[in-house]
Enzyme design. Sequence first.
Site, short mmCIF file in Angstrom:
data_model
loop_
_atom_site.label_atom_id
_atom_site.label_comp_id
_atom_site.label_asym_id
_atom_site.label_seq_id
_atom_site.Cartn_x
_atom_site.Cartn_y
_atom_site.Cartn_z
N CYS A 67 3.07 -8.16 -13.68
CA CYS A 67 3.72 -6.66 -13.47
C CYS A 67 4.35 -6.41 -14.68
CB CYS A 67 4.21 -6.45 -12.20
SG CYS A 67 5.04 -4.81 -11.70
N ASP B 296 -3.01 10.33 2.13
CA ASP B 296 -2.02 10.07 1.26
C ASP B 296 -0.69 10.89 1.56
OD1 ASP B 296 -1.17 8.85 -1.03
OD2 ASP B 296 -1.47 10.28 -2.24
#
Length: 381
Positions: A198, A134
């Site tokens: 979204c 990440d």
Amino acid sequence: MNLDQFQKELVAYASEIGIDKIGFASAEPFYNLKHQLIRQQQLNYQSGFEEPDVEKRTRPELLLNEAVSIIAIAIAYPSKMKDAPQGVRGARRGIFSRSSWGRDYHAALKERLTLLEAFIAAHYPEARMRSMVDTGELSDRAVAERAGIGWSAKNTNIITPEFGSYVYLGEMITNIPFQPDEPMEDQCGDCRLCIDTCPTGAIVEGGQLNAQRCISFLTQTKGFLPDEFRDKIGNRLYGCDTCQTVCPKNKRKANRIHPEFEPDPEIAKPLLEPLLKISNREFKGKFGYVSGSWRGKKPIQRNAILALAHFKEADAVPALIDLLQSDERPVIRGTAAWALGKIGTIEGLESLREVEKTEKDEEVQEEIQKGLAFFAEGLKG
């Protein structure tokens, strides 16, 4: 040992240590990604949390000399919560995104990558390796896509056939020439549910995300949340799952595989009001083991205030007034002022008028005026 045979043994070992998918890719530069990243920067679509050096993000050889291969791993996390508590008036609750329901995945994946490194080193002492999860320079998703873990969806997540997009990703660069896997074909087809639903229009088009509008990013910022997003955050305390929950490929993907990622319902869906006064020690002790705590308590508290405003939770007004009057942090005082106006009680109005006389911070004063404006609009209506 024959390298092909060792690669098979490595795949089997990965399964033994709790890695749900493993794939192999070349360490060639990510030329297409480079163009995409440059475009993102030109449009100011990046979040700012990423590695800013595009070359490091796209050229593995800059991160490990003699890089030849990249090993990609994926671990599934649950999408369903047992005995999820329901918020009610007087006891409203917020929500952490599914990726932050259990143990911090950074630690979990790093442990497994460390075990993989040891396994490789035991068979190939000359092996050179560098692992990341990440926060490393490489794009986890670009590596996973090249390694055949899944395909890159329109919402920019990696979707796997087995676990949907509910997977954590990590990778290891190495000088061992493993046989690369084939990338998967895109299976999104004409579907655009993630784009259309979204909440903030952050998915500009298939495969392109404006992180500056993404609720997942916005919940992690520490300043005042821009006005246009305050009503859209709902009761989200950290992250956003909308583009995943609407995805047809995620249907029936419960992924209840690893106990360490199973959520404690009181952590994943905590009561909002107690968060307003939680101390640093209490916050670390209660939430410190989940990934959503990485930015500290301030963003979580700000988001909790916005969530109480979202619910128009009148029972929380005394606690919000206390923040407005006594909290040392301008962002918390100002957000509380806005929330008091949004909730709209007489008690809130009186407190705003009183604090307006003494508040010295300009930004907080602006928020007080916004709060008072809600009352003025209500009188007009």
